[in-house]
Design a protein around this motif. Structure first.
Motif: not given
Ligand code: IDP
Ligand code: MG
Length: 152
Positions: A11, A51, A54, A59, A63, A66, A87, A93, A104, A111-112, A114
């Motif tokens: 990323k 995405y 999502l 978020f 996302l 970012y 993974r 995550t 990570r 998390v934002g 990662n």
């Molecule tokens: P993953 O990347 O581990 O598969 P996902 O649930 O698919 O996780 O979420 C995609 C991306 O969205 C994450 O990698 C992260 O960058 C972002 N993300 C997930 N949950 C949150 C959150 O609670 N706050 C902010 N960003 C988030």
């Protein structure tokens, strides 16, 4: 154990911090095979499609912002059970919940921010590969050319 392909992406924060080589190294060291690699500044449309699952999350706008802040490095890797094991190499995550030894866990906090993406199922992997590499990717056999011979 099936041989699968997965889509792995460094990323914008991972690119900015100079972690592209480190992330590639972990997949190479594990023994997985690289099939495709590109640096690309993705459009919002491409990211929204990537995405799409999502899009109802609170978020989601952050996302997309970012992920469109800078170039990403997208890759296709192939190997046994690579979707799940890939993974595991990335970590959880949330970087703070990720074990040391994972990407990570070793390099991230938020998390934002990662650092990396990995497909979460073989079907999603193929969907993401078609999305990011619409012209297809190579197939190659790492043993066929005996490039390590010394008597040249
Ligand atoms: P993953 O990347 O581990 O598969 P996902 O649930 O698919 O996780 O979420 C995609 C991306 O969205 C994450 O990698 C992260 O960058 C972002 N993300 C997930 N949950 C949150 C959150 O609670 N706050 C902010 N960003 C988030
Ligand atoms: Mg995901």
């Amino acid at each position: 154990m099936a041989t699968e392909r997965t889509y792995i992406m460094v990323k914008p924060d991972g690119v900015e911090r100079g972690l592209v080589g480190e992330i590639i190294k972990r997949f190479e060291n594990k023994g997985y095979q690289l099939l495709a690699l590109q640096m690309i500044k993705p459009t919002k449309e491409l990211l929204e499609e990537h995405y799409t699952d999502l899009k109802e999350k609170p978020f989601f706008p952050g996302l997309i912002k970012y992920m469109s802040a800078g170039p990403v490095v997208g890759m296709v890797w192939i190997g046994k059970d690579i979707v799940k094991v890939g993974r595991r190499l990335l970590g959880e995550t949330n970087p703070l919940a990720s074990n040391p030894g994972t990407i990570r866990g070793d390099f991230g906090i938020d998390v934002g921010r990662n650092l990396c993406h990995g497909s979460d199922s073989p079907d999603n992997a193929e969907r993401e590969i078609s999305l990011w590499f619409p012209n297809g990717v190579v197939q190659w056999d790492p043993t066929e050319n005996n490039m390590t011979q010394k008597d040249l």
